[in-house]
Design an enzyme around this catalytic site. Sequence first.
Site, short mmCIF file in Angstrom:
data_model
loop_
_atom_site.label_atom_id
_atom_site.label_comp_id
_atom_site.label_asym_id
_atom_site.label_seq_id
_atom_site.Cartn_x
_atom_site.Cartn_y
_atom_site.Cartn_z
CE LYS A 50 -1.22 -0.14 4.71
NZ LYS A 50 -0.05 0.34 5.50
NE ARG B 101 -2.05 0.01 11.11
CZ ARG B 101 -1.21 0.34 10.26
NH1 ARG B 101 -1.07 1.59 9.87
NH2 ARG B 101 -0.27 -0.56 10.07
NE ARG C 90 8.06 -3.48 4.60
CZ ARG C 90 6.85 -3.38 4.85
NH1 ARG C 90 6.02 -2.79 3.93
NH2 ARG C 90 6.33 -3.49 5.93
NE ARG D 170 8.40 -0.87 9.00
CZ ARG D 170 7.08 -0.64 8.51
NH1 ARG D 170 6.68 -0.25 7.32
NH2 ARG D 170 6.07 -1.13 9.32
NE ARG E 100 3.73 -4.22 11.04
CZ ARG E 100 4.66 -4.18 10.10
NH1 ARG E 100 5.94 -5.14 10.19
NH2 ARG E 100 4.38 -3.53 9.28
#
Length: 218
Positions: free
Chosen positions: A13, A88, A127, A160, A171
């Site tokens: 996203k 959220r 990532r 991250r 998550r």
Amino acid sequence: MKLIILGAPGSGKGTTATVLREKYSLAHISTGDIFRANIKNGTPLGVEAKSYIDKGALVPDSLTVKMVQDRLSQDDCKKGYILDGFPRTIAQAKALDEMLEGSGEKIDAVLSIVVDDEIIKDRVSGRRVCEKCGASFNVKFKPTAVEGVCDLCGGNVVQRADDNEETVKARLETYYKNTQPLIDFYNEKGLIVEGDNGKDSDICVSQIEAGLKSKGVL
Ligand code: AMP
């Protein structure tokens, strides 16, 4: 044009929002990025947010809603924006409605980015992000030309802290519990536009643009 983008962690996203930001000159408001900047700068907000983010939990609404309200009042949002990572929860969505009602504004569309869970796990563990400009890479799917160095600005490219396997699991659970109901919430308002980001991000962006056109937003 005022947009919200929804999608699980690793759905792409952020990347999709960046493409749309550039193409349509929108302000890109990523609550995750704002929290990370505050953590890096050691602000009181950052110190408080870090304890939740490290666990893969949501930062309390009392902090998050105020932060978004301040950001939306800035000048660059007048030309339109894309909200990435907010709302959220249903409570945040209702708080956003109240904020916008107050200023006579409304959200034009809510983009829902759809991706298979298995692909998500692969994407998140690989990532890497640039500490300086926030550009996103992936060791498997989109590696940097020089390891650890951003192709765009030369900044340090790192993983991250919340992209480890355990936190990703938390998550994803948080996402399905709190954020998925938002799809129904916005569906009832006729605002959802879907993009499939399982394979090619260009296809996803084209699907979104077609959906926005059919709603008369583009
Ligand atoms: P993201 O970069 O969007 O994946 O966000 C990273 C983390 O920041 C999330 O796992 C949450 O801990 C926190 N966060 C970001 N946006 C919100 C929000 N709207 N409400 C609560 N917590 C958030």
